[in-house]
Design a protein around this motif. Structure first.
Motif, PDB file in Angstrom:
ATOM      1  N   GLU A 124       0.862  -1.176   0.000  1.00 28.85           N
ATOM      2  CA  GLU A 124       0.000   0.000   0.000  1.00 28.85           C
ATOM      3  C   GLU A 124       0.900   1.227   0.000  1.00 28.85           C
ATOM      4  N   LYS A 125       0.411   2.305  -0.527  1.00 28.36           N
ATOM      5  CA  LYS A 125       1.168   3.547  -0.521  1.00 28.36           C
ATOM      6  C   LYS A 125       1.388   3.990   0.924  1.00 28.36           C
ATOM      7  N   SER A 126       2.609   4.384   1.248  1.00 28.49           N
ATOM      8  CA  SER A 126       2.919   4.903   2.577  1.00 28.49           C
ATOM      9  C   SER A 126       3.823   6.114   2.420  1.00 28.49           C
ATOM     10  N   TYR A 127       4.007   6.818   3.508  1.00 33.21           N
ATOM     11  CA  TYR A 127       4.768   8.067   3.470  1.00 33.21           C
ATOM     12  C   TYR A 127       5.832   8.071   4.552  1.00 33.21           C
ATOM     13  N   SER A 128       6.825   8.935   4.365  1.00 34.81           N
ATOM     14  CA  SER A 128       7.875   9.062   5.364  1.00 34.81           C
ATOM     15  C   SER A 128       7.263   9.522   6.681  1.00 34.81           C
ATOM     16  N   GLU A 129       8.022   9.392   7.742  1.00 35.77           N
ATOM     17  CA  GLU A 129       7.514   9.741   9.071  1.00 35.77           C
ATOM     18  C   GLU A 129       7.054  11.179   9.170  1.00 35.77           C
ATOM     19  N   SER A 130       7.617  12.062   8.349  1.00 29.08           N
ATOM     20  CA  SER A 130       7.209  13.460   8.409  1.00 29.08           C
ATOM     21  C   SER A 130       5.799  13.649   7.878  1.00 29.08           C
TER      22      SER A 130
END
Length: 83
Positions: free
Chosen positions: A34-40
């Motif tokens: 699934e699409k995920s993003y950096s912690e920021s």
């Protein structure tokens, strides 16, 4: 020793894969996620968004971003062996 590789090496677009598919690109193995993003949480550049995880030794677990039209080779008969 003889090695026979019967995989279908037809390249397809990354966007044709579904989450969980195992594929290869430039000699490394990956699983589509699934699409995920950096912690920021910011999505200001492609480096902040991930849609695959590396399964190759030395890079296991590294997250990566593939463009939808990027060509990959699906590996449709995968076996996980635990020792």
């Amino acid at each position: 020793m003889k090695i026979k590789d019967n995989r279908d090496k037809t390249q397809r677009s990354f966007s044709d894969l579904i989450v969980g598919d195992i594929f290869t690109s430039v000699g490394f193995y990956y699983m589509k996620t699934e699409k995920s993003y950096s912690e920021s949480g910011k999505t200001t550049c492609a480096g902040d968004e991930f849609n695959a995880v590396c399964l190759s030794e030395g890079y296991i677990g590294d997250k990566i971003h593939f463009k939808p039209d990027e060509k990959v080779i699906l590996i449709d008969d995968v076996t996980l062996v635990l020792n």
